[in-house]
Design a protein around this motif. Structure first.
Motif, PDB file in Angstrom:
ATOM      1  N   LYS A 106     -19.785  -3.724  20.640  1.00 43.47           N
ATOM      2  CA  LYS A 106     -20.031  -3.846  21.934  1.00 43.47           C
ATOM      3  C   LYS A 106     -21.166  -3.105  21.796  1.00 43.47           C
ATOM      4  O   LYS A 106     -22.204  -3.392  22.475  1.00 43.47           O
ATOM      5  CB  LYS A 106     -18.986  -2.533  22.158  1.00 43.47           C
ATOM      6  N   GLU A 107     -20.910  -1.498  20.875  1.00 44.78           N
ATOM      7  CA  GLU A 107     -22.963  -1.003  20.591  1.00 44.78           C
ATOM      8  C   GLU A 107     -23.631  -2.059  21.155  1.00 44.78           C
ATOM      9  O   GLU A 107     -25.105  -1.930  22.009  1.00 44.78           O
ATOM     10  CB  GLU A 107     -22.398  -0.155  19.208  1.00 44.78           C
ATOM     11  N   VAL A 108     -23.357  -2.397  20.156  1.00 42.92           N
ATOM     12  CA  VAL A 108     -24.459  -4.028  19.379  1.00 42.92           C
ATOM     13  C   VAL A 108     -24.825  -5.095  20.699  1.00 42.92           C
ATOM     14  O   VAL A 108     -26.353  -4.699  21.447  1.00 42.92           O
ATOM     15  CB  VAL A 108     -24.522  -4.784  18.373  1.00 42.92           C
ATOM     16  N   ASP A 128     -32.230  -3.273  25.809  1.00 40.83           N
ATOM     17  CA  ASP A 128     -33.292  -4.198  25.944  1.00 40.83           C
ATOM     18  C   ASP A 128     -33.927  -3.619  25.003  1.00 40.83           C
ATOM     19  O   ASP A 128     -35.752  -4.617  24.354  1.00 40.83           O
ATOM     20  CB  ASP A 128     -34.582  -4.459  27.056  1.00 40.83           C
ATOM     21  N   MET A 129     -33.411  -3.564  23.789  1.00 45.09           N
ATOM     22  CA  MET A 129     -33.442  -3.592  22.428  1.00 45.09           C
ATOM     23  C   MET A 129     -33.943  -4.609  22.153  1.00 45.09           C
ATOM     24  O   MET A 129     -33.137  -5.709  21.920  1.00 45.09           O
ATOM     25  CB  MET A 129     -32.578  -2.638  21.637  1.00 45.09           C
ATOM     26  N   SER A 130     -34.623  -5.087  20.781  1.00 43.34           N
ATOM     27  CA  SER A 130     -34.897  -6.299  20.394  1.00 43.34           C
ATOM     28  C   SER A 130     -34.076  -6.447  19.177  1.00 43.34           C
ATOM     29  O   SER A 130     -33.725  -5.408  18.700  1.00 43.34           O
ATOM     30  CB  SER A 130     -36.571  -6.418  19.459  1.00 43.34           C
ATOM     31  N   ILE A 131     -34.040  -7.534  18.168  1.00 46.78           N
ATOM     32  CA  ILE A 131     -32.815  -7.516  17.375  1.00 46.78           C
ATOM     33  C   ILE A 131     -33.159  -6.624  16.397  1.00 46.78           C
ATOM     34  O   ILE A 131     -32.607  -6.094  15.376  1.00 46.78           O
ATOM     35  CB  ILE A 131     -32.849  -9.403  17.149  1.00 46.78           C
ATOM     36  N   GLU A 132     -34.409  -6.707  15.942  1.00 48.74           N
ATOM     37  CA  GLU A 132     -34.901  -6.203  14.671  1.00 48.74           C
ATOM     38  C   GLU A 132     -35.307  -3.830  15.269  1.00 48.74           C
ATOM     39  O   GLU A 132     -34.643  -3.521  14.219  1.00 48.74           O
ATOM     40  CB  GLU A 132     -36.596  -6.007  14.823  1.00 48.74           C
ATOM     41  N   GLN A 133     -35.069  -4.300  16.475  1.00 49.86           N
ATOM     42  CA  GLN A 133     -35.322  -2.466  17.066  1.00 49.86           C
ATOM     43  C   GLN A 133     -33.286  -2.229  16.803  1.00 49.86           C
ATOM     44  O   GLN A 133     -33.478  -0.845  16.267  1.00 49.86           O
ATOM     45  CB  GLN A 133     -35.263  -2.231  18.093  1.00 49.86           C
ATOM     46  N   ILE A 134     -32.367  -2.796  17.463  1.00 54.26           N
ATOM     47  CA  ILE A 134     -31.294  -2.556  16.829  1.00 54.26           C
ATOM     48  C   ILE A 134     -30.800  -2.717  15.387  1.00 54.26           C
ATOM     49  O   ILE A 134     -30.459  -1.305  15.203  1.00 54.26           O
ATOM     50  CB  ILE A 134     -30.232  -4.087  17.603  1.00 54.26           C
ATOM     51  N   GLY A 173     -29.299   0.918  11.244  1.00 54.58           N
ATOM     52  CA  GLY A 173     -29.275   0.533   9.575  1.00 54.58           C
ATOM     53  C   GLY A 173     -28.731  -1.561   9.389  1.00 54.58           C
ATOM     54  O   GLY A 173     -27.953  -0.486   8.150  1.00 54.58           O
ATOM     55  N   ILE A 174     -28.687  -2.050  10.159  1.00 51.99           N
ATOM     56  CA  ILE A 174     -28.014  -3.067   9.282  1.00 51.99           C
ATOM     57  C   ILE A 174     -28.901  -4.455   9.331  1.00 51.99           C
ATOM     58  O   ILE A 174     -29.946  -4.142   9.990  1.00 51.99           O
ATOM     59  CB  ILE A 174     -26.875  -3.296  10.506  1.00 51.99           C
ATOM     60  N   SER A 175     -28.249  -5.587   9.416  1.00 51.37           N
ATOM     61  CA  SER A 175     -29.242  -6.608   8.641  1.00 51.37           C
ATOM     62  C   SER A 175     -29.320  -7.106  10.433  1.00 51.37           C
ATOM     63  O   SER A 175     -28.657  -6.980  10.989  1.00 51.37           O
ATOM     64  CB  SER A 175     -29.158  -7.309   8.005  1.00 51.37           C
ATOM     65  N   LYS A 176     -31.123  -7.788  10.639  1.00 45.19           N
ATOM     66  CA  LYS A 176     -31.087  -9.077  11.804  1.00 45.19           C
ATOM     67  C   LYS A 176     -29.829  -9.621  11.771  1.00 45.19           C
ATOM     68  O   LYS A 176     -29.531  -9.897  12.693  1.00 45.19           O
ATOM     69  CB  LYS A 176     -32.434  -9.516  11.726  1.00 45.19           C
ATOM     70  N   GLN A 177     -29.625 -10.378  10.988  1.00 40.88           N
ATOM     71  CA  GLN A 177     -28.523 -11.222  10.727  1.00 40.88           C
ATOM     72  C   GLN A 177     -27.373 -10.894  11.096  1.00 40.88           C
ATOM     73  O   GLN A 177     -26.524 -11.337  12.592  1.00 40.88           O
ATOM     74  CB  GLN A 177     -28.436 -11.984   9.291  1.00 40.88           C
TER      75      GLN A 177
END
Length: 176
Positions: free
Chosen positions: A116-118, A126-132, A137-141
């Motif tokens: 839910k947070e992600v 409107d955060m990018s995958i990289e920003q999230i 502190g988790i991987s982009k995947q």
């Protein structure tokens, strides 16, 4: 809607949104415009008979029904359109009718907390995958997987409440 000025204001206010919605479902620019035009023509022609308490949900439902009718008449698979409709609602969550928003929030509450947070970070902040990924502190995947799983879960929940949509639109008090 009997007043031409109110009709023109409604047309001006909703034309672009309805056209974008129709295009999302049809992926055909001309067809999308024709459907929206037909909805407004029908609205004007039936202005004496209609008693609409919520114009926005009424118009969106009318466009959705016209798209379904078009494809039904042309013998296309309606499930693809239903999926696109659900995608539209999920993607345009912030602008949807408040009663429907409450139902969507209840679906969001059923998501696992991290998922839910992600999703909220991605769709509402409107955060990018990289920003999230950096923020949590988790991987982009992992972020991509969480977004995908959340959207899949929301779509499944949307299918369960789809039958309620006409009732929500009819009961809404958007315009008096």
């Amino acid at each position: 809607m009997k007043n031409p000025e109110i009709f023109n204001q409604t047309y001006t206010t909703y034309w672009k949104k309805l056209n974008a919605f129709s295009y999302t479902m049809t992926q055909d620019k001309d067809l999308a415009q024709n459907i929206v035009q037909d909805v407004f023509v029908d609205l004007w022609e039936r202005k004496e008979d209609l008693n609409i308490s919520a114009i926005e949900p009424y118009l969106f439902r009318a466009v959705k029904n016209q798209v379904f009718k078009h494809y039904q008449n042309n013998r296309f698979d309606k499930t693809v359109l239903e999926d696109k409709f659900e995608d539209y609602i999920i993607d345009n969550f912030a602008t949807i009718d408040p009663e429907l928003t409450d139902l969507l929030y209840s679906l969001l509450d059923k998501l696992p907390e991290k998922r839910k947070e992600v999703l909220l970070m991605y769709k509402f902040q409107d955060m990018s995958i990289e920003q999230i990924a950096d923020e949590l502190g988790i991987s982009k995947q992992t972020v991509k997987n969480q977004i995908s799983a959340a959207l899949k879960q929301l779509r499944a929940g949307m299918k369960e409440i789809t039958w309620l949509l006409p009732y929500l639109f009819l009961s809404s008090k958007f315009l008096r």
